[in-house]
Scaffold this motif. Structure first.
Motif, short mmCIF file in Angstrom:
data_model
loop_
_atom_site.label_atom_id
_atom_site.label_comp_id
_atom_site.label_asym_id
_atom_site.label_seq_id
_atom_site.Cartn_x
_atom_site.Cartn_y
_atom_site.Cartn_z
N ALA A 53 -30.59 -33.74 -13.26
CA ALA A 53 -30.15 -33.51 -11.88
C ALA A 53 -28.71 -33.99 -11.75
N GLY A 54 -27.91 -33.21 -11.08
CA GLY A 54 -26.50 -33.55 -10.93
C GLY A 54 -25.64 -33.03 -12.07
N ARG A 55 -26.23 -32.84 -13.24
CA ARG A 55 -25.51 -32.29 -14.39
C ARG A 55 -25.65 -30.79 -14.47
N CYS A 56 -26.78 -30.28 -14.01
CA CYS A 56 -27.09 -28.86 -14.12
C CYS A 56 -27.37 -28.30 -12.74
N PRO A 57 -26.90 -27.10 -12.46
CA PRO A 57 -27.12 -26.53 -11.13
C PRO A 57 -28.59 -26.19 -10.88
N ALA A 58 -29.06 -26.56 -9.69
CA ALA A 58 -30.44 -26.25 -9.28
C ALA A 58 -30.39 -25.03 -8.38
N ASP A 59 -29.89 -23.92 -8.95
CA ASP A 59 -29.77 -22.69 -8.18
C ASP A 59 -30.50 -21.56 -8.89
N GLY A 60 -30.48 -20.39 -8.31
CA GLY A 60 -31.19 -19.25 -8.87
C GLY A 60 -30.71 -18.87 -10.26
N ALA A 61 -29.40 -18.93 -10.50
CA ALA A 61 -28.87 -18.57 -11.82
C ALA A 61 -29.32 -19.58 -12.87
N GLY A 62 -29.30 -20.85 -12.53
CA GLY A 62 -29.76 -21.88 -13.46
C GLY A 62 -31.24 -21.75 -13.74
N LEU A 63 -32.02 -21.42 -12.72
CA LEU A 63 -33.46 -21.23 -12.89
C LEU A 63 -33.74 -20.04 -13.80
N ALA A 64 -33.01 -18.94 -13.64
CA ALA A 64 -33.20 -17.77 -14.50
C ALA A 64 -32.88 -18.12 -15.96
N ALA A 65 -31.81 -18.85 -16.19
CA ALA A 65 -31.45 -19.25 -17.54
C ALA A 65 -32.51 -20.17 -18.14
#
Length: 188
Positions: A53-65
């Protein structure tokens, strides 16, 4: 890697496995199968538990990856579960994620430093997962195991000295199996 403390909202039955297996275990037994990554909130929870958390985006694009990385690891682990090594298709899935990043080494006063660079921030968690999986393979693919309980779909990294661990958690799956064996023996 960052210190890992489980997010209190994390509902998964098995936590604390290496990063790659921890991601794989975002699916666990249920009717239908439970999936922590089915919703964006689950993505945020997983990142927190993984120490990202804080290092990686918690958004839709990050979730897809991250879902792509989970599928790549799952394909490789299915082949391990079947008694083989990951084949060309599974390796291609892992490589597709790895193409989004690299490790850059730098010298520092404290010694060499490895820095992970990704082409887009959304790939950082996914890249770290696949990199971790390769590290587990290097330690011994036979140590990546599926729980022996027939109703369990969780995986773990066997760190026992003799490599004979069978259950994701002895207190749950192991006890269920022992109780079932005892019941069968006690039946008239």
């Amino acid at each position: 890697m960052t210190e890992r403390t489980a997010d209190p909202r994390d509902p998964r039955p098995l936590l604390g496995e290496p990063l790659a297996l921890d991601l794989l275990n975002t699916r666990w037994a249920g009717e239908p199968v439970n999936d922590l990554l089915a919703e964006p909130d689950g993505h945020e929870i997983w990142l927190a538990t993984a120490g990202l958390a804080g290092r990686c985006p918690a958004d839709g694009a990050g979730l897809a990856a991250l879902r792509e990385a989970r599928e790549a690891v799952a394909a490789a682990v299915r082949e391990l579960d079947a008694g083989g090594l990951p084949g060309a298709g599974a390796l291609a899935g892992l490589d597709a994620v790895l193409r989004h990043g690299r490790v850059r080494r730098e010298a520092s006063a404290a010694g060499p430093v490895d820095l992970v660079e990704v082409d887009e921030p959304r790939w950082l968690a996914a890249w770290l997962v696949v990199d971790d999986f390769l590290g587990l393979l290097a330690q011994g693919p036979g140590r990546i195991k599926k729980c022996a309980h027939e109703a369990c779909i969780l995986h773990f990294f066997d760190t026992s000295q003799n490599g004979r661990r069978r259950w994701c958690r002895m207190a749950v799956c192991g006890n269920r199996a022992k109780a079932a064996r005892h019941y069968e023996k006690a039946r008239p």
